[in-house]
Design an enzyme around this catalytic site. Structure first.
Site, mmCIF file in Angstrom:
data_model
loop_
_atom_site.group_PDB
_atom_site.id
_atom_site.type_symbol
_atom_site.label_atom_id
_atom_site.label_comp_id
_atom_site.label_asym_id
_atom_site.label_seq_id
_atom_site.Cartn_x
_atom_site.Cartn_y
_atom_site.Cartn_z
ATOM 1 N N ASP A 106 -3.188 27.406 -29.308
ATOM 2 C CA ASP A 106 -3.660 26.694 -30.525
ATOM 3 C C ASP A 106 -2.771 26.242 -31.380
ATOM 4 O O ASP A 106 -2.745 26.297 -32.525
ATOM 5 C CB ASP A 106 -4.835 27.468 -31.117
ATOM 6 N N GLU A 134 -15.186 22.128 -29.502
ATOM 7 C CA GLU A 134 -14.086 22.955 -30.647
ATOM 8 C C GLU A 134 -12.852 22.341 -30.735
ATOM 9 O O GLU A 134 -12.665 21.213 -30.086
ATOM 10 C CB GLU A 134 -13.896 24.483 -30.096
ATOM 11 N N ARG A 175 -0.936 30.728 -22.389
ATOM 12 C CA ARG A 175 -0.857 29.358 -22.808
ATOM 13 C C ARG A 175 0.227 29.039 -23.489
ATOM 14 O O ARG A 175 0.800 29.787 -24.361
ATOM 15 C CB ARG A 175 -2.246 29.205 -23.664
ATOM 16 N N HIS A 192 4.576 0.961 -11.831
ATOM 17 C CA HIS A 192 4.157 0.990 -10.432
ATOM 18 C C HIS A 192 2.591 0.850 -9.991
ATOM 19 O O HIS A 192 1.739 1.278 -10.716
ATOM 20 C CB HIS A 192 4.598 2.400 -9.543
ATOM 21 N N TRP A 193 2.397 -0.039 -8.940
ATOM 22 C CA TRP A 193 1.019 -0.197 -8.479
ATOM 23 C C TRP A 193 0.991 -0.220 -7.037
ATOM 24 O O TRP A 193 1.973 -1.159 -6.265
ATOM 25 C CB TRP A 193 0.594 -1.571 -9.055
ATOM 26 N N ASP A 230 1.218 5.564 -15.217
ATOM 27 C CA ASP A 230 1.913 4.355 -14.074
ATOM 28 C C ASP A 230 3.155 3.893 -14.747
ATOM 29 O O ASP A 230 3.911 3.482 -13.843
ATOM 30 C CB ASP A 230 0.886 3.462 -13.557
ATOM 31 N N HIS A 265 13.386 -7.965 -13.691
ATOM 32 C CA HIS A 265 12.050 -8.655 -13.313
ATOM 33 C C HIS A 265 12.195 -9.999 -13.131
ATOM 34 O O HIS A 265 12.959 -10.874 -13.542
ATOM 35 C CB HIS A 265 11.107 -8.432 -14.347
ATOM 36 N N TYR A 266 11.355 -10.525 -12.153
ATOM 37 C CA TYR A 266 11.156 -11.802 -11.604
ATOM 38 C C TYR A 266 9.775 -12.055 -10.867
ATOM 39 O O TYR A 266 9.404 -11.703 -10.000
ATOM 40 C CB TYR A 266 12.365 -11.915 -10.482
#
Length: 470
Positions: free
Chosen positions: A37, A213, A311, A353-354, A369, A446-447
């Site tokens: 908590d 809660e 916890r 990623h896919w 992802d 990227h391309y």
């Protein structure tokens, strides 16, 4: 919140992004073992103040540090101990520390020594500059119209009005606890009639126990967002979300909309279970929202979860979707937290990623992802590797000059393909570029919406190979 800023440039010249408004922040989890908590207040004196439930349920502790990670090793002080008899004599739970009108206040839950389940909310006050060394005065129990099991009080200000929100059982409603809201006349007193803004009605809110809660509020993007915890405090524990418009009457239950599914829940892949009872703070530079919460790193508990001490307090950056809603992602693996990589010249798009293929896309609402942990390179030698957040043990690697997320096979080829030399951004030194370890001169770029490994020859190539960590 991440805000992508496009800088106007001359016609024919590719646009490029300014440094993101919310740069990457990383932490090492867990932050505090056996602290449930958790609540953190970032104060104007340059310190973060941290408190949490201790497993003995017998005292209130505080730590402070100038950094969030520093709270992990900060000295801890007991500022208050349960009464030997009577009220406030048992079950000291869920303390929160707030600074209101020049004084410190701690809100906490307690039972009675002769009735440990007579759970009610209480308040402490201190006028000292340093709450770890100051004197605390008991302001007593927060008087609620309904004298029943009630806990997890929190306070916030909206449009100039201070509110108290808490969880409580109402026998007329049924078993379990609901979320209530009331205005306040001072930091320990509510005024007017409380309203119930949420009760457990959905299946995920009622697993083993019927529970709403632990409310926590963050106000952004013209909305008031309230997280709450639901279900039993085992691996079923999770976070739900209530949303109201900033201009709405918060005391009207119809102003609040509950998301139909949990926004944060256990994750077998990362080994994190029962995440919940969170709070929000901001990074040291104030540019990132941080979620603070607890969970366990194992699923099965022997006996009553309340008697399990393990916890742990954890941190993660809170991200924001393009529509202004919060994106909590998943409870990430222990260790270094992941980051996202936005494109230099397409600032609203991220590496993701896919079906294991690496792409560059916008509006990646499945946050994990697009999250990667920057870890020591699998080949060593000063390199880094990018480990998937939601597939631990899977890394971004090149294969036929395409980038994929694949499981570490341990072969020399895989280790080399998944290792990169981290460079200052080729188009902006505030960004980052990644050069292949085994194909020097080729970079992640990227391309056509896909992530490739290519040699670079033009300024556009360099822009495509530059990213910002967020």
């Amino acid at each position: 919140m991440v805000v992508a800023v496009t800088v106007p440039v001359a016609a024919g010249t590719p646009a490029f992004a300014a440094v993101p408004a919310s740069p990457a922040v990383t932490f090492t989890n867990p932050v505090a073992e056996q602290r449930a908590d958790p609540h953190i207040h970032k104060h104007t004196d340059g310190y973060y103040y941290f408190t949490a439930t201790v497993p003995a349920y017998d005292r209130i502790v505080l730590r402070r540090a100038t950094t969030l990670q520093g709270l992990a090793t900060a000295a801890e002080t007991t500022i208050w101990t349960k009464h030997a008899s009577g009220e406030m004599g048992a079950h000291i739970w869920a303390p929160e520390i707030h600074f209101i009108d020049g004084k410190w206040y701690v809100y906490f839950t307690a039972g009675s020594s002769n009735d440990i389940w007579k759970i009610r909310p209480y308040v402490l006050e201190s006028s000292s500059a340093n709450p770890l060394t100051g004197t605390w005065t008991e302001k007593g129990r927060i008087a609620l119209p309904l004298d029943t099991f009630s806990l997890d009080a929190t306070t916030f200000v909206h449009n100039g009005t201070r509110y108290l929100s808490w969880a409580q059982n109402d026998p007329a409603v049924g078993a379990g606890t609901n979320i209530y809201l009331a205005r306040m006349s001072n930091p320990w007193t509510i005024t007017g009639s409380p309203v119930m803004i949420s009760r457990p009605t959905l299946a995920w809110e009622k697993v083993n126990q019927t529970v709403n809660e632990g409310p926590a509020v963050i106000q952004r993007n013209g909305k008031v967002f309230m997280t709450f915890s639901a279900a039993a405090t085992d691996a079923n524990y999770c976070l739900g979300l209530l949303t109201a418009n900033d201009t709405a009457d918060l005391m009207n239950p119809a102003s609040w909309t509950k998301s139909p599914n949990p926004v944060f829940k256990s994750n077998d892949a990362t080994g994190q279970y029962g995440p919940g009872h969170n709070t929000f703070t901001t990074s040291e530079d104030g540019k990132s929202d941080i979620m603070v919460y607890h969970d366990r790193n194992y699923k099965d508990i022997s006996g009553d979860p309340l008697n399990d001490p393990n916890r742990r307090t954890r941190y993660q950056k809170l991200y924001w979707n393009a529509d202004g809603t919060p994106n909590f992602g998943i409870p990430v693996s222990d260790g270094v937290t992941p980051v996202r990589f936005s494109s230099f010249n397409y600032p609203d798009r991220y590496i993701r990623h896919w079906e294991y293929r690496a792409k560059l896309e916008a509006n990646v609402t499945n946050l994990a992802d697009s999250q990667f942990r920057i870890v020591t390179g699998l080949t060593g030698s000063g390199t880094v590797s990018l480990e998937s957040a939601n597939f631990p043990g899977y890394y971004l690697r090149h294969k036929n000059y395409e980038l994929w997320v694949e499981k570490n096979s341990g072969t020399a080829t895989f280790l080399a393909d998944a290792s990169f030399t981290r460079r200052a951004g080729l188009a902006d030194s505030a960004g980052v570029s990644f050069e292949s370890y085994n194909f020097p001169g080729r970079y992640i770029r990227h391309y056509n919406g896909l992530i490739q490994l290519q040699a670079l020859s033009t300024s556009l190539d360099q822009q495509d190979a530059t990213y910002y960590a967020e």
